[in-house]
Design an enzyme around this catalytic site. Structure first.
Site, PDB file in Angstrom:
ATOM      1  N   LEU A  15     -12.441  -2.610   7.594  1.00  0.00           N
ATOM      2  CA  LEU A  15     -13.418  -2.303   6.553  1.00  0.00           C
ATOM      3  C   LEU A  15     -13.721  -0.818   6.487  1.00  0.00           C
ATOM      4  CD1 LEU A  15     -16.042  -5.191   6.941  1.00  0.00           C
ATOM      5  CD2 LEU A  15     -14.454  -4.851   5.050  1.00  0.00           C
ATOM      6  N   THR A  33     -15.235   9.113  11.088  1.00  0.00           N
ATOM      7  CA  THR A  33     -15.085   9.265  12.531  1.00  0.00           C
ATOM      8  C   THR A  33     -14.364   8.056  13.110  1.00  0.00           C
ATOM      9  OG1 THR A  33     -17.144   8.182  13.252  1.00  0.00           O
ATOM     10  CG2 THR A  33     -17.284  10.506  12.566  1.00  0.00           C
ATOM     11  N   ASP A  57     -16.632   8.865  19.925  1.00  0.00           N
ATOM     12  CA  ASP A  57     -16.949   7.632  20.638  1.00  0.00           C
ATOM     13  C   ASP A  57     -18.441   7.403  20.444  1.00  0.00           C
ATOM     14  OD1 ASP A  57     -17.608   5.622  22.407  1.00  0.00           O
ATOM     15  OD2 ASP A  57     -16.683   6.565  24.165  1.00  0.00           O
ATOM     16  N   ASN A  84     -20.456   1.589  10.998  1.00  0.00           N
ATOM     17  CA  ASN A  84     -19.454   0.538  10.962  1.00  0.00           C
ATOM     18  C   ASN A  84     -18.773   0.301  12.304  1.00  0.00           C
ATOM     19  OD1 ASN A  84     -17.337  -1.217   9.568  1.00  0.00           O
ATOM     20  ND2 ASN A  84     -16.066   0.443  10.358  1.00  0.00           N
ATOM     21  N   SER A 135     -23.510  -5.301   9.735  1.00  0.00           N
ATOM     22  CA  SER A 135     -23.792  -6.488  10.536  1.00  0.00           C
ATOM     23  C   SER A 135     -22.680  -7.508  10.275  1.00  0.00           C
ATOM     24  CB  SER A 135     -25.176  -7.035  10.192  1.00  0.00           C
ATOM     25  OG  SER A 135     -25.471  -8.189  10.935  1.00  0.00           O
ATOM     26  N   TYR A 149     -21.470 -11.264  20.756  1.00  0.00           N
ATOM     27  CA  TYR A 149     -21.296 -10.584  19.468  1.00  0.00           C
ATOM     28  C   TYR A 149     -22.511 -10.834  18.585  1.00  0.00           C
ATOM     29  CZ  TYR A 149     -19.403  -9.498  14.851  1.00  0.00           C
ATOM     30  OH  TYR A 149     -19.209  -8.994  13.585  1.00  0.00           O
ATOM     31  N   LYS A 153     -25.438  -8.285  16.746  1.00  0.00           N
ATOM     32  CA  LYS A 153     -25.685  -8.240  15.304  1.00  0.00           C
ATOM     33  C   LYS A 153     -27.112  -8.669  14.964  1.00  0.00           C
ATOM     34  CE  LYS A 153     -21.673  -6.647  14.241  1.00  0.00           C
ATOM     35  NZ  LYS A 153     -21.567  -5.215  13.844  1.00  0.00           N
ATOM     36  N   THR A 184      -8.883  -8.296   8.110  1.00  0.00           N
ATOM     37  CA  THR A 184      -8.790  -7.165   9.031  1.00  0.00           C
ATOM     38  C   THR A 184      -8.349  -7.703  10.387  1.00  0.00           C
ATOM     39  OG1 THR A 184     -11.031  -7.323   9.931  1.00  0.00           O
ATOM     40  CG2 THR A 184     -10.769  -6.140   7.835  1.00  0.00           C
TER      41      THR A 184
END
Length: 281
Positions: A15, A33, A57, A84, A135, A149, A153, A184
């Site tokens: 994304l 970045t 990082d 992101n 998110s 995970y 979020k 992705t």
């Protein structure tokens, strides 16, 4: 505003990269970045100084501030931050190791926090800006095999809700982006997988199979159209607090919200019973 400057973290693929491409095509400027900014060399060659690529990082707070301050000095402003950078961690709550859990939180939650903190002085001085924390539909509901995970979020969503109220006086908008399944490698090469415990084979077996990476690029979500949707939000005069992306997310989220409303209503008497009676308050 004729041209915005976007700062997009985690821009090497998925994304993030699709958003970089669509924003550049829309006429805005991008600072992208990634852990290895060399992955963006082809886009830099194509778009010239309208794209600045930087190694970063996001778990390194000092580096996040240093890069952000450098960017603000070079571009003169930062209009949009898309936080992101992140990845998926598959594994039952009992299966995940300490190192796996800590790294998931460091990247997905603290990385977003450092990025948002770093841009806020510039945005407050401008009295203008838009922050889009990425998110997931996994920030609305939770599924087996991705508990840590979800923890990151859900934490990100709460943090962003508070931030939106804190920065509103500075005309800074916050829109929490909640994608469903997109084409992705989130469920492919970028995912970390905990060592399975046989005790959970029956309950987690189907989810493990569905998350083995084989379906990573067969999902219904189009990353470029996700990028176009985020551009529409940023250019809107009345952006939403949350943006669901993809049909799966758009259909599932209202069902999850309704389930919670129904459950709260059915247990209201018990909830209210925890207060002192009105005559004793």
């Amino acid at each position: 505003m004729s041209e915005r400057t976007w700062l997009i973290t985690g821009a090497s693929r998925g994304l993030g990269r699709a958003l970089v491409e669509t924003v550049l095509e829309s006429g805005d400027r991008v600072v992208a970045t990634a852990r290895d900014a060399g992955t963006l060399d082809d886009l830099v060659a194509k778009h010239g100084d309208r794209l600045l690529a930087r190694d970063l990082d996001v778990t390194d707070r000092h580096a996040v501030y240093a890069v952000t301050n450098e960017i603000a000095g070079e571009t003169g402003r930062i209009d949009v931050l898309v936080a992101n950078a992140g990845y998926g961690l598959a594994g039952g709550v009992e299966e995940v190791s300490e190192d796996e859990a800590r790294q998931q939180v460091e990247v997905n939650l603290f990385g977003a926090l450092w990025s948002m903190q770093a841009v806020l002085p510039t945005m407050r001085a401008q009295r203008r800006g838009h922050i889009l924390p990425i998110s997931s539909i996994g920030g609305v509901g939770a599924f087996p095999n991705t508990g840590l995970y979800h923890a990151t979020k859900w934490g990100l969503e709460g943090m962003a809700e508070s931030l939106a109220q804190e920065v509103a006086p500075y005309s800074i908008e916050v829109t929490i982006v909640e994608p469903g399944p997109f084409r992705t490698d989130w469920n492919g090469g970028s995912m970390v997988r905990a060592t399975p415990m046989h005790a959970y084979d029956d309950v987690l077996g189907p989810r493990r199979a569905a998350m083995d990476g084989s379906q990573a690029f067969t999902q219904p979500g189009d990353p470029r159209r996700a990028g176009e949707a985020m551009i529409r939000v940023v250019t809107s005069g009345n952006p939403p607090r949350r943006l669901l992306l993809g049909e799966m997310a758009a259909d599932l989220a209202p069902k999850l919200w309704q389930q919670r409303i129904d459950e709260a209503a059915s247990w209201r008497d018990v909830s209210v019973g925890a207060d002192f009676p009105p005559g004793e308050r």
